[in-house]
Design an enzyme around this catalytic site. Structure first.
Site, PDB file in Angstrom:
ATOM      1  CB  THR A   1     -11.590   0.409 -22.912  1.00 26.51           C
ATOM      2  OG1 THR A   1     -11.477  -0.477 -21.787  1.00 26.51           O
ATOM      3  CG2 THR A   1     -10.925   1.740 -22.569  1.00 26.51           C
TER       4      THR A   1
ATOM      5  CB  SER B   1     -15.588  -4.308 -14.241  1.00 35.58           C
ATOM      6  OG  SER B   1     -15.610  -4.467 -12.829  1.00 35.58           O
TER       7      SER B   1
ATOM      8  CG  ASN C   1     -10.904   4.774  -8.902  1.00 36.10           C
ATOM      9  OD1 ASN C   1     -11.078   3.570  -9.088  1.00 36.10           O
ATOM     10  ND2 ASN C   1     -11.001   5.668  -9.874  1.00 36.10           N
TER      11      ASN C   1
ATOM     12  NE  ARG D   1      -3.075  -0.125  -4.718  1.00 33.64           N
ATOM     13  CZ  ARG D   1      -4.317  -0.434  -4.357  1.00 33.64           C
ATOM     14  NH1 ARG D   1      -4.522  -1.350  -3.408  1.00 33.64           N
ATOM     15  NH2 ARG D   1      -5.348   0.157  -4.914  1.00 33.64           N
TER      16      ARG D   1
ATOM     17  CB  CYS E   1      -4.497   1.240  21.149  1.00 32.93           C
ATOM     18  SG  CYS E   1      -4.537   0.680  19.421  1.00 32.93           S
TER      19      CYS E   1
ATOM     20  N   GLY F   1     -15.335   3.800 -16.468  1.00 29.03           N
ATOM     21  CA  GLY F   1     -14.218   2.919 -16.160  1.00 29.03           C
ATOM     22  C   GLY F   1     -14.460   1.920 -15.060  1.00 29.03           C
TER      23      GLY F   1
ATOM     24  CB  CYS G   1      -8.318   1.570  18.593  1.00 30.07           C
ATOM     25  SG  CYS G   1      -7.203   2.851  17.941  1.00 30.07           S
TER      26      CYS G   1
ATOM     27  CG  HIS H   1     -14.381   0.342  -2.667  1.00 29.71           C
ATOM     28  ND1 HIS H   1     -14.295  -0.031  -3.992  1.00 29.71           N
ATOM     29  CD2 HIS H   1     -15.583  -0.131  -2.233  1.00 29.71           C
ATOM     30  CE1 HIS H   1     -15.383  -0.695  -4.344  1.00 29.71           C
ATOM     31  NE2 HIS H   1     -16.179  -0.762  -3.295  1.00 29.71           N
TER      32      HIS H   1
ATOM     33  CE1 TYR I   1      -4.424  -0.924  -0.109  1.00 31.84           C
ATOM     34  CE2 TYR I   1      -3.468  -2.874   0.918  1.00 31.84           C
ATOM     35  CZ  TYR I   1      -4.512  -2.256   0.248  1.00 31.84           C
ATOM     36  OH  TYR I   1      -5.638  -2.975  -0.068  1.00 31.84           O
TER      37      TYR I   1
END
EC number: 2.3.1.286
Length: 256
Positions: A219, A194, A99, A67, A155, A192, A127, A116, A64
């Protein structure tokens, strides 16, 4: 582009519903693209679970971080920029995206709903408290690396990405707000995506059931079966630019 322009002519409230395809043109990798060597043996979706984080936190956190750096280096493209431009034409535009990047915001869209979650907002795995990373905590080599997650200041739990992983529910308030926008829009433009990841994939159907026009931009042909549903095959940057041009021409003619 006469048909979509005509369909949007009397619309006032428009929802942009975007997926990975819109950011792919900014260089953001999708699940179909080749990953860096470190993560090449893995299906990216296998790294996007709570179990994967428990078993290999350094592998998942490093993934991540890489990314996030990829997103930081990317720039919004014309398909992101078109929505603030449509606001300038007088439309009330809302953005609902699957996204986890911030390209819509950097293009000028406000109050974007991230179904998301977001790469820019980590939280504690224990926590769930939101956290911020220092610049040195975001460093990662170009080729990627295993990186142990930082600890929560509250925590001492491990920080995790602030995204919705497979097997997790969408935040109820986020989903409720998205559904409310879709139910009350005049048109939904799906870009874009699916249309297979639920419950997000239900949004175009909710729009259709509420009487809105739905325009799919992709596309590949993802299908358009209802009378008030259109399918436009092409690159998001190209198709949306033509729609915007047609709408701008129509507005100018109305004002002339």
């Amino acid at each position: 582009m006469r048909l979509p322009a005509e369909a949007l002519k009397d619309a006032r409230k428009i929802v942009c519903f975007s997926g990975a395809g819109i950011s792919a043109e900014s260089g953001i990798l999708t699940y179909l693209d080749q990953m860096p060597k470190l993560w090449a043996p893995y299906d990216p979706r296998a790294l996007e679970t709570a179990n994967a984080f428990r078993e290999s936190p350094a592998l998942v956190w490093g993934w991540y971080l890489w990314r996030r750096r990829q997103v930081d280096r990317a720039q919004p493209n014309a398909a992101h920029l078109v929505w603030p431009q449509m606001v300038n034409l007088g439309y009330e535009v809302s953005v609902v995206t699957q996204n986890v990047d911030d390209l819509h915001e950097r293009a000028g869209s406000t109050d974007v709903i991230h179904l998301h979650g977001s790469l820019t907002m980590p939280k504690c795995f224990a926590c769930h408290r939101p956290a911020e990373l220092t610049s040195d905590q975001m460093e990662i080599p170009d080729e990627g690396a295993l990186v142990e997650p930082p600890r929560c200041k509250r925590c001492r739990g491990k920080l995790r990405p602030g995204v919705v992983w497979y097997g997790e529910d969408l935040p109820p308030g986020t989903w409720k707000n998205a559904v409310s926008l879709v139910k009350n829009c005049d048109a939904l433009i799906s870009v874009g995506t699916s249309g297979v990841v639920t419950p997000a994939a239900d949004l175009p159907h909710i729009a259709l059931a509420s009487g809105a026009t739905v325009i799919h931009v992709n596309t590949v042909d993802v299908g358009a079966q209802a009378a008030n549903e259109l399918m436009l095959v092409g690159r998001a940057t190209d198709v949306l630019a033509k729609i915007h041009e047609s709408l701008s021409t129509g507005k100018n003619n109305d004002n002339g």
